[in-house]
Design a protein around this motif. Structure first.
Motif, PDB file in Angstrom:
ATOM      1  N   ASP A   1      56.696   3.841  26.789  1.00 44.04           N
ATOM      2  CA  ASP A   1      57.077   2.719  25.919  1.00 44.04           C
ATOM      3  C   ASP A   1      56.780   1.396  26.628  1.00 44.04           C
ATOM      4  O   ASP A   1      57.681   0.676  27.072  1.00 44.04           O
ATOM      5  CB  ASP A   1      58.567   2.816  25.562  1.00 44.04           C
ATOM      6  N   GLU A   2      55.493   1.057  26.720  1.00 42.69           N
ATOM      7  CA  GLU A   2      55.104  -0.149  27.460  1.00 42.69           C
ATOM      8  C   GLU A   2      55.617  -1.422  26.799  1.00 42.69           C
ATOM      9  O   GLU A   2      55.861  -2.428  27.479  1.00 42.69           O
ATOM     10  CB  GLU A   2      53.578  -0.200  27.596  1.00 42.69           C
ATOM     11  N   GLU A   3      55.786  -1.385  25.485  1.00 40.40           N
ATOM     12  CA  GLU A   3      56.264  -2.587  24.802  1.00 40.40           C
ATOM     13  C   GLU A   3      57.718  -2.910  25.161  1.00 40.40           C
ATOM     14  O   GLU A   3      58.182  -4.032  24.939  1.00 40.40           O
ATOM     15  CB  GLU A   3      56.120  -2.434  23.287  1.00 40.40           C
ATOM     16  N   LYS A   4      58.421  -1.949  25.727  1.00 37.67           N
ATOM     17  CA  LYS A   4      59.822  -2.171  26.109  1.00 37.67           C
ATOM     18  C   LYS A   4      59.993  -2.559  27.575  1.00 37.67           C
ATOM     19  O   LYS A   4      61.114  -2.723  28.045  1.00 37.67           O
ATOM     20  CB  LYS A   4      60.641  -0.901  25.820  1.00 37.67           C
ATOM     21  N   ILE A   5      58.887  -2.704  28.278  1.00 37.42           N
ATOM     22  CA  ILE A   5      58.978  -3.113  29.689  1.00 37.42           C
ATOM     23  C   ILE A   5      59.474  -4.549  29.750  1.00 37.42           C
ATOM     24  O   ILE A   5      58.908  -5.439  29.107  1.00 37.42           O
ATOM     25  CB  ILE A   5      57.604  -2.994  30.378  1.00 37.42           C
TER      26      ILE A   5
ATOM     27  N   SER B   1      55.292  -5.644  35.877  1.00 39.36           N
ATOM     28  CA  SER B   1      53.968  -5.150  35.505  1.00 39.36           C
ATOM     29  C   SER B   1      53.934  -3.641  35.682  1.00 39.36           C
ATOM     30  O   SER B   1      54.614  -3.081  36.531  1.00 39.36           O
ATOM     31  CB  SER B   1      52.875  -5.806  36.359  1.00 39.36           C
ATOM     32  N   PHE B   2      53.123  -2.988  34.853  1.00 38.22           N
ATOM     33  CA  PHE B   2      53.048  -1.533  34.857  1.00 38.22           C
ATOM     34  C   PHE B   2      51.627  -1.089  35.145  1.00 38.22           C
ATOM     35  O   PHE B   2      50.666  -1.667  34.633  1.00 38.22           O
ATOM     36  CB  PHE B   2      53.499  -0.988  33.500  1.00 38.22           C
ATOM     37  N   GLU B   3      51.483  -0.052  35.971  1.00 39.15           N
ATOM     38  CA  GLU B   3      50.159   0.456  36.321  1.00 39.15           C
ATOM     39  C   GLU B   3      50.182   1.979  36.364  1.00 39.15           C
ATOM     40  O   GLU B   3      51.065   2.583  36.969  1.00 39.15           O
ATOM     41  CB  GLU B   3      49.722  -0.083  37.688  1.00 39.15           C
ATOM     42  N   GLU B   4      49.203   2.572  35.711  1.00 40.30           N
ATOM     43  CA  GLU B   4      48.979   4.013  35.812  1.00 40.30           C
ATOM     44  C   GLU B   4      47.851   4.203  36.814  1.00 40.30           C
ATOM     45  O   GLU B   4      46.694   3.908  36.532  1.00 40.30           O
ATOM     46  CB  GLU B   4      48.601   4.613  34.453  1.00 40.30           C
ATOM     47  N   ARG B   5      48.175   4.680  38.005  1.00 41.66           N
ATOM     48  CA  ARG B   5      47.224   4.642  39.108  1.00 41.66           C
ATOM     49  C   ARG B   5      46.272   5.839  39.159  1.00 41.66           C
ATOM     50  O   ARG B   5      45.207   5.759  39.751  1.00 41.66           O
ATOM     51  CB  ARG B   5      47.973   4.554  40.449  1.00 41.66           C
TER      52      ARG B   5
END
Length: 305
Positions: free
Chosen positions: A282-286, A291-295
């Motif tokens: 749920d990236e919209e709720k960050i 910041s968010f990263e899928e590594r």
């Protein structure tokens, strides 16, 4: 330079036809929560893999002196801590080794030269006078990993076409092989969560931005150099990283962890591969300031051969 931001992260890894973490109290069978049937992998097991990876990739590096491994089956730990005091005594012109200044300098030496002390902290009060380096709480902490679904422990009988001694050979007489047992999990997807504290990095160990890059690289690749018949097919599938824009953080870690949900696609089937699960983020709720990263998208070796 010490890190200035707080991080929270989630790891997803799976095992196929193997044992990711044996339990010595249960005949080395895969660890399991007896009440729920969910699989468990301990934090020390995961940290061991990270230590091993760093030890491998930094073995011949020009900066290898900064990336020694403290918890390692080589020298006695107290001897390593004594070395810190000896170096400190030389630097201080052999001043009283029992002084507070000497103890602080010895602790600093351990943090500067040992990656795992700088990262995870260490119990360094096991030595006598002249080797005590105090206990240090590290900025990086990892929880136990837990499987997404209950796991099935399968015990297989195996045979060995050789005898270990003349006594065994006489005992078995006409038998051509010895019998044994091997415990595996047909399939299990595990989730582990971790934290990186900039406060503890700056206050205790000096964990740096460079150390952080090595940590992410180690997590991404830590199973690639640890394969064995006992562990089966095991690999890191995903590494999700939440970066806060300040040292204290912008929200609690559990709120961020809850944004990543893993569900089995078909509740009526037994999962046997990573593709049997759906991952929802749920990236919209960050929250703002994070910041968010899928590594991980395949294996990243950062150009290493």
């Amino acid at each position: 330079m010490c890190i200035k931001n707080r991080y929270d992260f989630v790891m997803l890894f799976d095992v196929e036809n193997g044992n990711p973490n044996g339990d010595p109290d249960a005949g080395n069978t895969p660890r399991v929560d007896a009440e729920t049937g969910y699989g468990i992998v301990t934090d020390v097991c995961l940290k061991r893999k990270i230590r091993n990876y760093v030890d491998i990739v930094k073995a011949d590096a020009t900066d290898k002196d900064k990336y020694r491994i403290f918890i390692k089956m080589d020298r006695v730990l107290n001897d390593k801590m004594k070395e810190a005091h000896n170096e400190n005594a030389i630097n201080e012109k052999k001043e009283d080794k029992k002084s507070k200044i000497s103890l602080e300098a010895a602790t600093k030496y351990m943090c500067e030269h040992y990656f795992d002390v700088r990262t995870f902290g260490a119990v360094m009060s096991t030595g006598k006078k002249g080797s005590n380096c105090r206990n240090v709480t590290g900025p990086v902490q990892i929880n136990f990993a837990r499987s997404i679904s209950p796991i099935y422990l399968e015990e297989m009988t195996i045979t060995r076409q050789a005898h270990t001694s003349e006594k065994d050979k006489e005992k078995l007489e006409n038998q051509y092989s010895a019998m044994g047992k091997k415990s595996i999990i047909p399939y299990g997807l595990y989730r582990a969560e971790g934290y990186v504290s900039a406060i503890l990095a700056q206050k205790n160990t000096g964990f740096s931005e460079e150390d952080l890059c090595i940590l992410w690289e180690a997590i991404e690749n830590m199973f690639e150099h640890d394969h064995s018949a006992q562990r089966g097919k095991i690999c890191m599938r995903k590494l999700y990283v939440f970066k806060h824009n300040n040292i204290l953080g912008n929200c609690s870690s559990n709120k961020l962890f809850d944004l990543i949900r893993i569900e089995i696609k078909n509740a009526n089937t037994i999962p046997r591969s990573f593709n049997d699960y759906n991952i929802f983020i749920d990236e919209e709720k960050i929250p703002d300031g994070i910041s968010f990263e899928e590594r991980i998208d395949g294996i990243n070796n950062n150009g290493r051969n």
